[in-house]
Write an enzyme that holds these catalytic residues in place. Structure first.
Site, PDB file in Angstrom:
ATOM      1  N   GLY A   1      -3.772 -17.940  17.925  1.00 37.61           N
ATOM      2  CA  GLY A   1      -2.706 -17.147  18.520  1.00 37.61           C
ATOM      3  C   GLY A   1      -2.408 -17.364  19.987  1.00 37.61           C
ATOM      4  O   GLY A   1      -1.296 -17.127  20.438  1.00 37.61           O
TER       5      GLY A   1
ATOM      6  N   ASP B   1      -4.504 -13.806  22.531  1.00 38.52           N
ATOM      7  CA  ASP B   1      -3.110 -13.447  22.266  1.00 38.52           C
ATOM      8  C   ASP B   1      -2.929 -11.933  22.297  1.00 38.52           C
ATOM      9  O   ASP B   1      -2.040 -11.401  22.940  1.00 38.52           O
ATOM     10  CB  ASP B   1      -2.620 -14.036  20.940  1.00 38.52           C
TER      11      ASP B   1
ATOM     12  N   ASP C   1      -6.608  -5.944  19.590  1.00 37.73           N
ATOM     13  CA  ASP C   1      -6.166  -4.881  18.695  1.00 37.73           C
ATOM     14  C   ASP C   1      -7.304  -3.874  18.539  1.00 37.73           C
ATOM     15  O   ASP C   1      -7.445  -2.949  19.331  1.00 37.73           O
ATOM     16  CB  ASP C   1      -5.768  -5.543  17.372  1.00 37.73           C
ATOM     17  N   THR C   2      -8.199  -4.058  17.578  1.00 33.47           N
ATOM     18  CA  THR C   2      -9.334  -3.150  17.431  1.00 33.47           C
ATOM     19  C   THR C   2     -10.426  -3.440  18.451  1.00 33.47           C
ATOM     20  O   THR C   2     -11.269  -2.592  18.736  1.00 33.47           O
ATOM     21  CB  THR C   2      -9.956  -3.275  16.022  1.00 33.47           C
ATOM     22  N   GLY C   3     -10.447  -4.679  18.978  1.00 33.78           N
ATOM     23  CA  GLY C   3     -11.505  -5.089  19.901  1.00 33.78           C
ATOM     24  C   GLY C   3     -12.630  -5.849  19.204  1.00 33.78           C
ATOM     25  O   GLY C   3     -13.553  -6.338  19.859  1.00 33.78           O
TER      26      GLY C   3
ATOM     27  N   THR D   1     -12.755  -8.834  17.677  1.00 29.42           N
ATOM     28  CA  THR D   1     -12.879 -10.256  18.012  1.00 29.42           C
ATOM     29  C   THR D   1     -13.478 -10.453  19.399  1.00 29.42           C
ATOM     30  O   THR D   1     -14.429 -11.216  19.572  1.00 29.42           O
ATOM     31  CB  THR D   1     -11.489 -10.940  17.960  1.00 29.42           C
TER      32      THR D   1
ATOM     33  N   LYS E   1      -3.334  -3.391  22.460  1.00 31.74           N
ATOM     34  CA  LYS E   1      -2.921  -2.199  21.706  1.00 31.74           C
ATOM     35  C   LYS E   1      -3.998  -1.143  21.883  1.00 31.74           C
ATOM     36  O   LYS E   1      -4.855  -0.981  21.017  1.00 31.74           O
ATOM     37  CB  LYS E   1      -2.870  -2.523  20.204  1.00 31.74           C
TER      38      LYS E   1
ATOM     39  N   ASP F   1       1.081 -14.573  14.729  1.00 28.56           N
ATOM     40  CA  ASP F   1       1.546 -14.842  13.366  1.00 28.56           C
ATOM     41  C   ASP F   1       1.447 -13.629  12.454  1.00 28.56           C
ATOM     42  O   ASP F   1       0.716 -12.677  12.719  1.00 28.56           O
ATOM     43  CB  ASP F   1       0.683 -15.930  12.731  1.00 28.56           C
TER      44      ASP F   1
ATOM     45  N   ARG G   1       4.765 -18.141  14.472  1.00 29.51           N
ATOM     46  CA  ARG G   1       4.109 -18.433  15.750  1.00 29.51           C
ATOM     47  C   ARG G   1       5.070 -19.071  16.764  1.00 29.51           C
ATOM     48  O   ARG G   1       4.903 -18.926  17.960  1.00 29.51           O
ATOM     49  CB  ARG G   1       2.917 -19.384  15.537  1.00 29.51           C
TER      50      ARG G   1
HETATM   51  P1  IMP Z   1      -9.042  -7.468  16.888  1.00 25.56           P
HETATM   52  O1  IMP Z   1     -10.252  -8.250  16.528  1.00 25.56           O
HETATM   53  O2  IMP Z   1      -8.803  -6.325  15.938  1.00 25.56           O
HETATM   54  O3  IMP Z   1      -8.999  -7.015  18.324  1.00 25.56           O
HETATM   55  O4  IMP Z   1      -7.794  -8.397  16.636  1.00 25.56           O
HETATM   56  C1  IMP Z   1      -7.611  -9.556  17.347  1.00 25.56           C
HETATM   57  C2  IMP Z   1      -6.852 -10.592  16.566  1.00 25.56           C
HETATM   58  O5  IMP Z   1      -6.114 -10.022  15.488  1.00 25.56           O
HETATM   59  C3  IMP Z   1      -5.833 -11.259  17.447  1.00 25.56           C
HETATM   60  O6  IMP Z   1      -6.392 -12.365  18.125  1.00 25.56           O
HETATM   61  C4  IMP Z   1      -4.748 -11.639  16.453  1.00 25.56           C
HETATM   62  O7  IMP Z   1      -5.000 -12.910  15.898  1.00 25.56           O
HETATM   63  C5  IMP Z   1      -4.825 -10.585  15.380  1.00 25.56           C
HETATM   64  N1  IMP Z   1      -3.817  -9.512  15.580  1.00 25.56           N
HETATM   65  C6  IMP Z   1      -4.048  -8.232  15.914  1.00 25.56           C
HETATM   66  N2  IMP Z   1      -2.902  -7.520  16.010  1.00 25.56           N
HETATM   67  C7  IMP Z   1      -1.916  -8.404  15.743  1.00 25.56           C
HETATM   68  C8  IMP Z   1      -0.473  -8.289  15.712  1.00 25.56           C
HETATM   69  O8  IMP Z   1       0.153  -7.234  15.958  1.00 25.56           O
HETATM   70  N3  IMP Z   1       0.209  -9.430  15.395  1.00 25.56           N
HETATM   71  C9  IMP Z   1      -0.403 -10.607  15.131  1.00 25.56           C
HETATM   72  N4  IMP Z   1      -1.742 -10.768  15.162  1.00 25.56           N
HETATM   73  C10 IMP Z   1      -2.490  -9.676  15.469  1.00 25.56           C
HETATM   74 MG    MG Z   2      -3.768 -14.072  13.870  1.00 27.03          MG
END
Ligand code: IMP
Ligand code: MG
Length: 178
Positions: free
Chosen positions: A47, A102, A105-107, A109, A133, A161, A167
């Site tokens: 991303g 990129d 979101d939840t944190g 990753t 977010k 994506d 993308r």
């Molecule tokens: P996390 O691990 O929940 O913080 O999410 C991180 C990863 O989820 C990002 O690097 C994105 O690849 C994917 N992601 C989270 N939210 C979105 C979104 O709204 N659109 C696209 N990809 C997202």
């Molecule tokens: Mg993704």
């Protein structure tokens, strides 16, 4: 591959001009913070590839760039399991690392990645994410620089994506509003 929604100009969520302007600001801030230290930028694939490419051209600090591939999503859902799809190619021991994401979101990753990189003995780690977010936060994480804070909506474009689609869109769109 049928039925792929196509975005329309009226439904742009974040316009490329606003993105460009914001990247100039973040680039200035990062350059001021690191000065003439040598920076190692670690982009998180896939991303971040467009954000990395544009952001680096706004940073005046000398730097090297590498990418790590991580994946946790299926469709619009975070799975809580982070997979490494591509390993780092450089030694980061003693380096100043700037992780470039990129979107956080939840944190999940980023909170996987930071300790993972720390094991290799970098001298510092900071985090820069194009989007964040805060409403979706499940795990605590540090965030040193970000482009835009958004609400808890699924967005695509500018590297982001939905099932590997969209993308290449130059602007950011809300998937439900394309
Ligand atoms: P996390 O691990 O929940 O913080 O999410 C991180 C990863 O989820 C990002 O690097 C994105 O690849 C994917 N992601 C989270 N939210 C979105 C979104 O709204 N659109 C696209 N990809 C997202
Ligand atoms: Mg993704």
């Amino acid at each position: 591959m049928d039925n792929i929604k196509q975005p329309s100009e009226e439904n742009i969520f974040i316009h490329r001009n606003r993105i460009e302007q914001r990247l100039e600001e973040i680039g200035r801030q990062i350059s001021a913070d690191y000065g003439d230290k040598h920076l190692t930028v670690v982009g998180v694939l896939k991303g971040s590839f467009i954000f990395v490419a544009d952001l680096l051209r706004q940073i005046t600090t000398p730097l090297q760039v590498d990418f790590i591939g991580l994946s946790s999503y299926k469709g619009t859902e975070s799975t809580n399991i982070v997979k490494i799809t591509k390993e780092l190619g450089v030694d980061i021991k003693g380096r100043d690392i700037l992780i470039v994401e990129d979107i956080i979101d939840t944190g999940t990753t980023i909170s996987f990645l930071i300790p993972y990189l720390k094991q290799r003995g970098p001298s510092s780690i900071k985090v820069c994410s194009f989007l964040t977010k805060p409403g979706a936060k499940k795990v605590d994480y540090p965030l040193d620089y970000f482009g835009f804070q958004i609400s808890n909506e699924f967005v695509v474009g500018y590297g982001l994506d939905y099932n590997e689609q969209y993308r290449g869109l130059p602007h950011v769109y809300q998937l439900n509003n394309m």
